[in-house]
Design a protein around this motif. Sequence first.
Motif, PDB file in Angstrom:
ATOM      1  N   ILE A   1       0.837  -1.204   0.000  1.00  0.00           N
ATOM      2  CA  ILE A   1       0.000   0.000   0.000  1.00  0.00           C
ATOM      3  C   ILE A   1       0.868   1.249   0.000  1.00  0.00           C
ATOM      4  N   ALA A   2       1.965   1.222   0.745  1.00  0.00           N
ATOM      5  CA  ALA A   2       2.859   2.382   0.824  1.00  0.00           C
ATOM      6  C   ALA A   2       3.438   2.758  -0.537  1.00  0.00           C
ATOM      7  N   ARG A   3       3.591   1.783  -1.425  1.00  0.00           N
ATOM      8  CA  ARG A   3       4.106   2.087  -2.773  1.00  0.00           C
ATOM      9  C   ARG A   3       3.147   2.965  -3.567  1.00  0.00           C
ATOM     10  N   TYR A   4       1.876   2.919  -3.215  1.00  0.00           N
ATOM     11  CA  TYR A   4       0.866   3.686  -3.940  1.00  0.00           C
ATOM     12  C   TYR A   4       0.368   4.903  -3.175  1.00  0.00           C
ATOM     13  N   ALA A   5       0.574   4.917  -1.863  1.00  0.00           N
ATOM     14  CA  ALA A   5       0.119   6.034  -1.031  1.00  0.00           C
ATOM     15  C   ALA A   5       1.044   7.230  -1.213  1.00  0.00           C
TER      16      ALA A   5
ATOM     17  N   PRO B   1      -8.611   7.420   5.917  1.00  0.00           N
ATOM     18  CA  PRO B   1      -9.411   7.323   4.699  1.00  0.00           C
ATOM     19  C   PRO B   1      -8.495   7.183   3.466  1.00  0.00           C
ATOM     20  N   LEU B   2      -8.925   6.395   2.509  1.00  0.00           N
ATOM     21  CA  LEU B   2      -8.104   6.144   1.323  1.00  0.00           C
ATOM     22  C   LEU B   2      -7.671   7.431   0.624  1.00  0.00           C
ATOM     23  N   LEU B   3      -8.598   8.360   0.455  1.00  0.00           N
ATOM     24  CA  LEU B   3      -8.246   9.595  -0.254  1.00  0.00           C
ATOM     25  C   LEU B   3      -7.215  10.419   0.504  1.00  0.00           C
ATOM     26  N   GLU B   4      -7.260  10.396   1.842  1.00  0.00           N
ATOM     27  CA  GLU B   4      -6.260  11.120   2.630  1.00  0.00           C
ATOM     28  C   GLU B   4      -4.881  10.499   2.478  1.00  0.00           C
ATOM     29  N   ALA B   5      -4.845   9.195   2.213  1.00  0.00           N
ATOM     30  CA  ALA B   5      -3.572   8.507   2.002  1.00  0.00           C
ATOM     31  C   ALA B   5      -3.102   8.651   0.554  1.00  0.00           C
ATOM     32  N   GLY B   6      -3.960   9.221  -0.292  1.00  0.00           N
ATOM     33  CA  GLY B   6      -3.598   9.401  -1.695  1.00  0.00           C
ATOM     34  C   GLY B   6      -3.862   8.169  -2.543  1.00  0.00           C
ATOM     35  N   ILE B   7      -4.665   7.250  -2.042  1.00  0.00           N
ATOM     36  CA  ILE B   7      -5.002   6.027  -2.779  1.00  0.00           C
ATOM     37  C   ILE B   7      -6.260   6.294  -3.606  1.00  0.00           C
ATOM     38  N   GLU B   8      -6.123   6.196  -4.911  1.00  0.00           N
ATOM     39  CA  GLU B   8      -7.251   6.425  -5.818  1.00  0.00           C
ATOM     40  C   GLU B   8      -7.603   5.134  -6.539  1.00  0.00           C
TER      41      GLU B   8
END
Length: 76
Positions: free
Chosen positions: A11-15, A24-31
């Motif tokens: 997950i960190a590779r994409y966050a 929240p996914l959007l706060e982590a930058g996950i789209e």
Amino acid sequence: MPVSADLDAAIARYATEGFTDATPLLEAGIESLSLLRLAVEIAADDDAEIDATRLVDLQTIGDLKAWLTDLAGGAC
């Protein structure tokens, strides 16, 4: 397939931001594209079907981890 700690690394590779399970996914930058890439990476086998309709229910990193674990066949 990855163990739980490896899910954090995947997950960190994409966050684009730091995260916890409650982030929240959007706060982590996950789209959505990142979600699909993670799913393909984590899928139990090359023929695994990815139920994209479940993406709508994913709100947090914890939700994402649960979904990825299911997708991996519970091996995480």
